[in-house]
Scaffold this active site. Structure first.
Site, PDB file in Angstrom:
ATOM      1  N   SER A  27       0.825  -1.206   0.000  1.00  0.00           N
ATOM      2  CA  SER A  27       0.000   0.000   0.000  1.00  0.00           C
ATOM      3  C   SER A  27       0.860   1.258   0.000  1.00  0.00           C
ATOM      4  O   SER A  27       1.896   1.324   0.655  1.00  0.00           O
ATOM      5  CB  SER A  27      -0.898  -0.004   1.235  1.00  0.00           C
ATOM      6  OG  SER A  27      -1.527   1.250   1.386  1.00  0.00           O
ATOM      7  N   GLN A  66       1.061  -0.353  -4.873  1.00  0.00           N
ATOM      8  CA  GLN A  66      -0.295   0.181  -5.052  1.00  0.00           C
ATOM      9  C   GLN A  66      -0.296   1.670  -4.815  1.00  0.00           C
ATOM     10  O   GLN A  66       0.272   2.162  -3.852  1.00  0.00           O
ATOM     11  CB  GLN A  66      -1.257  -0.509  -4.079  1.00  0.00           C
ATOM     12  CG  GLN A  66      -2.680   0.040  -4.140  1.00  0.00           C
ATOM     13  CD  GLN A  66      -2.927   1.041  -3.038  1.00  0.00           C
ATOM     14  OE1 GLN A  66      -2.170   1.109  -2.080  1.00  0.00           O
ATOM     15  NE2 GLN A  66      -3.972   1.841  -3.202  1.00  0.00           N
ATOM     16  N   TYR A  93      -2.661   4.986  -4.341  1.00  0.00           N
ATOM     17  CA  TYR A  93      -4.022   5.458  -4.115  1.00  0.00           C
ATOM     18  C   TYR A  93      -4.344   6.557  -5.115  1.00  0.00           C
ATOM     19  O   TYR A  93      -3.460   7.305  -5.537  1.00  0.00           O
ATOM     20  CB  TYR A  93      -4.173   6.018  -2.706  1.00  0.00           C
ATOM     21  CG  TYR A  93      -4.703   5.000  -1.748  1.00  0.00           C
ATOM     22  CD1 TYR A  93      -6.051   4.673  -1.735  1.00  0.00           C
ATOM     23  CD2 TYR A  93      -3.850   4.336  -0.879  1.00  0.00           C
ATOM     24  CE1 TYR A  93      -6.546   3.740  -0.853  1.00  0.00           C
ATOM     25  CE2 TYR A  93      -4.333   3.401   0.007  1.00  0.00           C
ATOM     26  CZ  TYR A  93      -5.682   3.092   0.020  1.00  0.00           C
ATOM     27  OH  TYR A  93      -6.168   2.158   0.877  1.00  0.00           O
ATOM     28  N   THR A 109      -5.529   2.298  -7.282  1.00  0.00           N
ATOM     29  CA  THR A 109      -6.842   2.125  -6.651  1.00  0.00           C
ATOM     30  C   THR A 109      -7.703   3.329  -6.984  1.00  0.00           C
ATOM     31  O   THR A 109      -7.316   4.467  -6.726  1.00  0.00           O
ATOM     32  CB  THR A 109      -6.693   1.989  -5.130  1.00  0.00           C
ATOM     33  OG1 THR A 109      -5.871   0.864  -4.852  1.00  0.00           O
ATOM     34  CG2 THR A 109      -8.047   1.812  -4.453  1.00  0.00           C
ATOM     35  N   LYS A 114      -7.625  -1.064  -9.683  1.00  0.00           N
ATOM     36  CA  LYS A 114      -8.337  -1.755  -8.597  1.00  0.00           C
ATOM     37  C   LYS A 114      -9.506  -0.910  -8.105  1.00  0.00           C
ATOM     38  O   LYS A 114      -9.352   0.276  -7.837  1.00  0.00           O
ATOM     39  CB  LYS A 114      -7.367  -1.997  -7.433  1.00  0.00           C
ATOM     40  CG  LYS A 114      -8.006  -2.565  -6.166  1.00  0.00           C
ATOM     41  CD  LYS A 114      -6.948  -3.028  -5.176  1.00  0.00           C
ATOM     42  CE  LYS A 114      -7.554  -3.453  -3.851  1.00  0.00           C
ATOM     43  NZ  LYS A 114      -7.894  -2.307  -2.985  1.00  0.00           N
ATOM     44  N   HIS A 169     -13.365  -2.573  -2.001  1.00  0.00           N
ATOM     45  CA  HIS A 169     -12.506  -2.114  -0.897  1.00  0.00           C
ATOM     46  C   HIS A 169     -12.918  -2.791   0.418  1.00  0.00           C
ATOM     47  O   HIS A 169     -12.875  -2.173   1.490  1.00  0.00           O
ATOM     48  CB  HIS A 169     -12.597  -0.588  -0.772  1.00  0.00           C
ATOM     49  CG  HIS A 169     -11.280   0.056  -0.430  1.00  0.00           C
ATOM     50  ND1 HIS A 169     -10.536   0.782  -1.304  1.00  0.00           N
ATOM     51  CD2 HIS A 169     -10.573   0.075   0.723  1.00  0.00           C
ATOM     52  CE1 HIS A 169      -9.433   1.237  -0.718  1.00  0.00           C
ATOM     53  NE2 HIS A 169      -9.433   0.812   0.515  1.00  0.00           N
ATOM     54  N   GLY A 214     -14.133 -10.284   0.433  1.00  0.00           N
ATOM     55  CA  GLY A 214     -14.965 -11.369   0.947  1.00  0.00           C
ATOM     56  C   GLY A 214     -14.334 -12.740   0.879  1.00  0.00           C
ATOM     57  O   GLY A 214     -14.953 -13.724   1.281  1.00  0.00           O
TER      58      GLY A 214
END
Lengths: 373, 373, 373, 373
Positions: A86, A109, A111, A137, A237, A261, A294
Site C-alpha cells: 500500500s 499500489q 491510491y 486504486t 483496482k 474495498h 470477501g
C-alpha cells in the site's frame, strides 16, 4: 484496532454481502476424475504465481505487528504469492522491496489520493525499488465513512498506544478459523507486549505528509499518463461495473481488480462475486480480471475463478495472521488457503485452477450473478 | 416517548421493510471521474434547496424538546433544506413561520383529517404566514394502529410529564449512529431536566380542537378545491400506487410524496423505495416525485433519486436530533446527511445529484422494484 | 464426539442448506382419497425393502456405542431396511455380515480411498461375506476440512477415551426430536459407563492400515473394473451433477446416490434435494436414484421420492439412535421414520410411496430445484 | 396447554410460513377516496355475516376455560360472526346450539375421522339442533405429529389438571397483542383458580367413544352422501390444491375452506395465503372459498379477500381470548379484528370488503402466490 481491521463503511451492508453472496453460490463438483496433482500455479499480468491468491494493499500494517508490510511482503514472496504494498504503508516502499528476494519483488499500489506530483514521485521510486507491477486504486476519491473508527476515535494519521493494541488478542477469538491452526502449531495467540511500541507515529505522519496532500485524485486521462510513466504491468483496482471495465481497457490496463474495498468505501454496492460476471463479460479476455473482497475460503477462490477471475486478493485474512504471529502468521494464512485449494480442487475433480470455468458453479435463475447489462 | 417516535402500525412490517428494501438495492459507482465539486442543490416544485432532504411533518414535536417545530424550521432554513410543518404541531403555524427568515419559510402540511372548514381556515392562515408550499397528507383518513402507544397508554391528545420524557436519553443508545457525532462534538446526550415542562398540554388540546374535528377527510374533488384555494405549489403526500399518482396529476398537483407514513398507518404496504418506480413511471415527469420513509443514509438518498425522486423526506432522523440537542441537533442531523451525500457522490463518481439516473442502481430480476403494472 | 457426528466441512454451509432446502419445498396433499393401507415397500437395484430408507455408511461407529456397525446392520435388517456398511467400519466386514440373517445381508460401501489392490481385496471379501450390493463412494478423493475435529484434536485414525465419549449424552439434548420418543419408551438417555471402553484403538489402526494406503483413488475406468469384478448390484454414491450421472450410466451403474456426504466433504455444494432433479432428468429411468443428505423427516422422504428418488439414506439420524441405545436405538429411529411416513402418506392422500410423483410438490419459479442445464 | 394451542406438526415449518407469507405480500392502498362507512358485512354459502371472520372448529375448548364451546358460539353469534363447532367439542353439540339464539345457530364441523355410522348420527343430531351449515374436515385422515404434545405427555383423549392449566397465564405473555387490550379494559390476565376443574374428563372420554371409532374416514363418494343426507349448506375444509378444489365442486360443495389445519396436520405444506390463488382460480366462482390459517390481523383478512376468499377463519386467536376471559374474551378478539378491519378498509380507501380484488395486493414476480398449475 480490531474494529479498524474488521469494520467497513456506514452500516457494513457490503461487508456482510461480500460473504453471503459467496455462500449462496453453489459449486458443481465432478467425481472420480483421473488423479492429477492439483495445480494452483497461474499467472497474472504475465507474472507467474504459485497460488491464485495475492495479499491486498492494506495501510498502516505496523500498527498490528512490528513485522508490518515488510513481513507481509517476505511471507508472500516465500509462498509464491505477491504482496501488493500500500502507498499508505507504515514502512517506506524501498524498505519493503528490499526485504524481498530480487526475483520476487512485490507490486506497488497507488491510491487515487495524492495528487499528480506525488503520484509521479511514487511511481518513479517504485520502479527504482524493483516493484514488478503497479496497481492504482480508483475507489477512494475520499475516505469511506467508517463509523467504528469514529466511535473508537482512531486518530488520522494513525498512531496507536500499547494499551489499545493488546486488546486485539481476545478479539481474535471472534475469528477462530484463523486461530485454530495457529493454536495447533503452538503459535502465540496473545500479542507480544512490545506491540505498538515499534510504531513511530511521528515518522508515519511525516512519511505521508506529501502523499496525503490531495488536490484532486487522478481521473482516467491522468491514470493513463501514470500507466505510461510506469511502463510495466498495470492494474486498476476498485472496478464494479462494465462501464468502468471498458474505461480500464481504453487506457490500456493489463489487469482489473473487481473490488469494493472490502466494504470500506461506498456501502451497499454489490458483493464482489456478484459484480464479477458483469466485468468479465465486458473485458472479454482483453485483460486479466482479479477479485478482491470477501475471500476467506478455498471454495471462494474457486468460485471467483469459475466466474472469470484469474486470481483473488485477500485482505483482512492476512492481517489477522500478521497480528497474531507477524510474517510467520501471514505465511500460515497463505498455507491454509493453499491447503484448502489443493483439497477443494481434488474434491471438485478438476485439479487445475487455470481451467475452471462457469460450469463449475450453479448460477441461480433469480440472478444476483448478473450478466453485462 | 422513544416508542412514540420509533414505533409503527400493527406488527411494524413496513417499518422494517422500509429499511431492508434500501439495503437490498445495490449502487453502481463509476470510478476515477473528473473531479467536480459535488452538487447537492436541486429544486422541488420550483423552489431551490441546497440538499435534496426535507424534514417531514411530525406532530407534537415539543414533547421531545422545547425547541419543537420552530427549532426544526429554523434548522432546516439555516441548512438550505425545507421544513414541512405538521398541522399537528404543538406550536401555532404563525409562530413557526415567524421563526424563519422571510426568504426561507417552511411548507405547511395539512392532514386529510380536519374537515373542510378547518382545512380552509388553515390554508388561509398558512398563506398569510408566508408558507411557500402546501402538502396534503392523504394516507390518514384514520389514525394507524400503533400498539406501542396503546401499551404505553400514550394519551391523545398528547401530553407528557417529565418522568417519562427523561427516559428518552438512554433509549437513544439504540440509535448510536445519530449519537456518535454529537458525542464527538461534545453535545449533551442526556435530555435537559426541563424537558417536558415546556409543554402546555392544555394549549395543545385547545389548539387542535378545531383541527381534529373530523367529519370526513377530503376526497380528490375536495383536495382539488383546496389546491385552488391555496394557489401556490401543491403536493400530495402518501401515494403508493400508479393509480393514485394519476389522480394527483388529474387534480393538478405539482409534487407527489411517495410515503407510507414511516410504517405508522397501514402496515404491510410496500417499502417506499419499492413503490417509487411505479409512481415515477406513472407520473412520467409531469410532477416532482419525493420519497418519504426509511431514509437514514446518504446512499438511501442517492438510490431514491436514481429511481426518480427529486428529493427525500426524513422523519425519525431529525426528531432524534431534536430530542438530543434541540434546533442544534436538527442542524447536526442535516449536516451528517450532507456530509454523507458529498462523500457518497464522490464515491459514486457522479458528483451531481440532479443527473443521477437508474444506471446508478442494480435492479434485481426478482424485482421488488416493480414497474407500472 | 458430538461434533464429529454433527459437524461438516469448512463453514458448514451445505450442512445447513441440506435442511433449509427441504423446508422451502412445499408438499401438495390431496384429501379424502379412498382408504388404502399405506405402502412403504419398494425396491432399490432390484432388492425389496419395506421402507424407502437405508442407513448410510458411517465410519468408526463403535466410538459412539459398542454395538457399532453390527448393531446398525442387525437393526436395519430387522426393520426391512438395508444397512450400507462403511469400509471405514470399526468392525471387520465379515463380523458385520455375520450379525445379519442370510436373507437380509447388508450392502458394502467402498471408499474411493484405498488403492486398487485394496479395493479388489475388499470386493472379494464382501462378496464372500454375502453382501448384496456394492456402493462406491466417489466424493472422497481426500477427506473434507472438518474444523470441529481439528479444534477438538480428534486423532486420525480415530481412537477415543471414556472421558470424552460420555459427553455425548448431554449434547444429544440439542437433538430432542430423537430423544423424546426414547424418553417416552423409557430408554436410557445417558450413555452407559462402558461406552468407549469397547473400542480397541490399536485394532482399528491395524485394520485400516491397508485400506487407507491411498495411492490414487479410482477414476471412472477403475470404477467400471471394480463393478465388473463385483458382478452384482452396483451403486455410485456422491453424484451431484447431470454430467456425473451420465458417467455412472456409462459404466453400467444400477444405482446412483445423490449425496454431498452430509456436507462433510466439499462445502457450499448444492443441497441434495436441489441437485436431485438434475440427476433424475439425466438418468431418465436408466438407473435407480437415491438421495443422501439432510433427511430427518418422513416429509423429507416424500419430497425426495416425489422428485425422482427411489429411496433415501439417513446418516446422523441413526447414529444418534446408536449412541443413545445401541442397536435398539437404531431400530427406534427407523420406526420413527416409518411411523412418520405412514402418517404422512395418509395425510398426502397418496398412500403408496412407489407412485408419488412431481405433482406432489410445489416447484418454485425462482427455482433452486433446477432442471438439467 | 400453551403448547397444545400454539404448537403444530413436526418442525412447525407451516406454522411459521402461514404468518411470513402474509407478511411478504404487500397491500396497495388508494388514498382520498370518498368517505363511505366501512362495510364488513358479507355472506358465506348464502348466510349473512357482519364480519368476514368465523371461528374455526377447535377441539376440547373447555380445557382452556369453563365457558368452552358454548362460550365461543355465544360470542360469535353476538358479534355477527359464526362459530364452527368442532365434532371434538368438550360439550355436546345440542348444548352448544342451545346456547345461541335461534336465528344465529353455529355451523357444525365433522371430522373425516369417525366412520360413516358415526357421521350419519352426528349429521342428524346437528340438523335437529339447528346448525345452519355443515363443514367436513378432510385433512385429518390421521392426527398430525404434534411433538410438543408428545413431549408434554398430553393424554388422549384430553384431560387436564389444574396445576398444568394455570400455567397458561404467563405463557400468554408471549402473545402480548391479544393481551394489551384486555389489560386496558381491566380484564383478568391470570386464569381463574377454578380453571380446569370444570372439565369432566370421564364425560369427554365417553362422549367421544363413538365419534372417534375410526374405521375409515370418508372419501369423496362418502362425503357426497353426507352432503345429501345433510341437505343444507355444505363446506369442505382442508383443501390446498386445484385438484381437490375441483373434487369439491364435483360433489356439490357450496364452500371450500383453504386450510392446512393451522400447521397442525401435514407439515411443510404451503402457507394458506400462498395456496389460495390456485384454489380460487380452479373454483372460478362456482363456490365460496374461505381461508383458514395464519390470520391474526385485519390486513391478513383483506389480503385473503383480495386473493379471492369470501371470509377467513381464526383459530388460535379466539382460543387465546377464551383462555383469558371466556366468552367475553372471544368477543373481545372479534371486536379487535372488527376494529382493525374498519380501520384498515378506511386506510385502503376501499371501505367495502365485498368488492376488494387482486388489485389491492402486489403479487411478487418470484411468485409464491402461484396460479393454477
Amino acid at each position: 484496532l480490531f474494529d479498524f481491521v474488521a469494520g467497513g463503511a456506514d452500516d457494513e451492508v457490503t461487508v456482510t454481502t461480500n460473504r453471503t453472496a459467496f455462500a449462496s453460490l453453489s459449486l458443481r463438483p465432478r467425481m472420480a476424475s483421473e488423479y492429477m496433482k492439483p495445480n494452483l500455479a497461474t499467472s497474472v499480468v504475465g507474472q507467474a504465481i504459485s497460488i491464485p491468491v495475492l495479499t491486498a494493499p492494506c495501510g498502516f500494517l505496523r500498527i498490528v505487528h512490528p513485522d508490518g508490510e515488510a513481513g507481509v511482503a517476505r511471507a508472500a514472496a516465500a509462498e509464491g504469492s505477491v504482496s501488493i504494498v500500500s502507498a499508505m504503508a507504515a514502512t517506506s516502499l524501498e524498505d519493503v522491496a528490499a526485504a524481498t528476494p530480487a526475483d520476487a519483488r512485490p507490486w506497488f499500489q497507488l491510491y487515487a489520493l495524492g495528487g499528480i506530483a506525488g503520484a509521479d514521485q511514487l511511481v518513479d521510486r517504485a520502479r527504482s525499488a524493483g516493484y514488478r507491477a503497479l496497481v492504482i486504486t480508483v475507489d477512494t476519491p475520499v475516505p469511506g465513512n467508517r463509523e467504528r473508527d469514529v466511535r473508537n476515535a482512531i486518530p488520522m494519521p494513525l498512531s496507536v498506544n500499547l494499551s489499545s493494541a493488546v486488546r486485539l488478542g481476545p478479539s481474535m477469538l471472534a475469528h477462530p478459523r484463523w486461530l485454530y491452526r495457529f493454536i495447533r502449531d503452538g503459535m502465540p495467540t496473545k500479542l507480544p507486549n512490545t506491540l505498538g511500541l515499534a510504531i513511530d507515529g511521528a515518522r508515519i505522519t511525516q512519511e505521508h505528509a506529501t502523499r496525503l496532500m490531495v488536490t484532486d485524485p487522478p481521473a482516467w486521462p491522468a491514470i493513463e499518463r501514470i500507466r505510461r510513466r510506469w511502463g510495466g504491468p498495470f492494474l486498476v483496482k476498485g472496478v464494479l461495473t462494465a462501464e468502468d471495465a471498458r474505461r480500464c481497457l481504453d487506457i490500456g490496463a493489463d489487469g482489473i481488480v473487481v473490488s469494493n474495498h472490502g466494504g470500506r468505501q461506498l456501502d451497499s454496492v454489490a458483493a464482489t462475486i456478484d459484480a464479477l460476471p458483469e466485468v468479465v463479460d465486458a473485458v472479454d479476455g482483453r485483460a486479466d480480471v482479479l477479485l478482491d473482497g470477501g475471500v476467506e475460503r478455498g471454495t471462494d477462490v474457486i468460485k471467483a475463478v469459475a466466474l472469470g477471475a484469474k486470481a483473488v486478493l485477500i485482505g483482512r485474512a492476512h492481517v489477522w495472521g500478521l497480528a497474531v504471529a507477524g510474517e510467520r502468521g501471514v505465511s500460515e494464512v497463505l498455507r491454509i488457503l493453499r491447503d484448502e485449494l489443493v483439497r477443494d480442487l481434488r474434491l471438485m475433480g478438476h485439479p487445475d485452477i487455470t481451467t475452471i470455468d462457469r460450469s463449475a458453479v450453479q448460477l441461480r435463475s433469480d440472478g444476483p450473478h448478473r450478466s453485462n447489462p
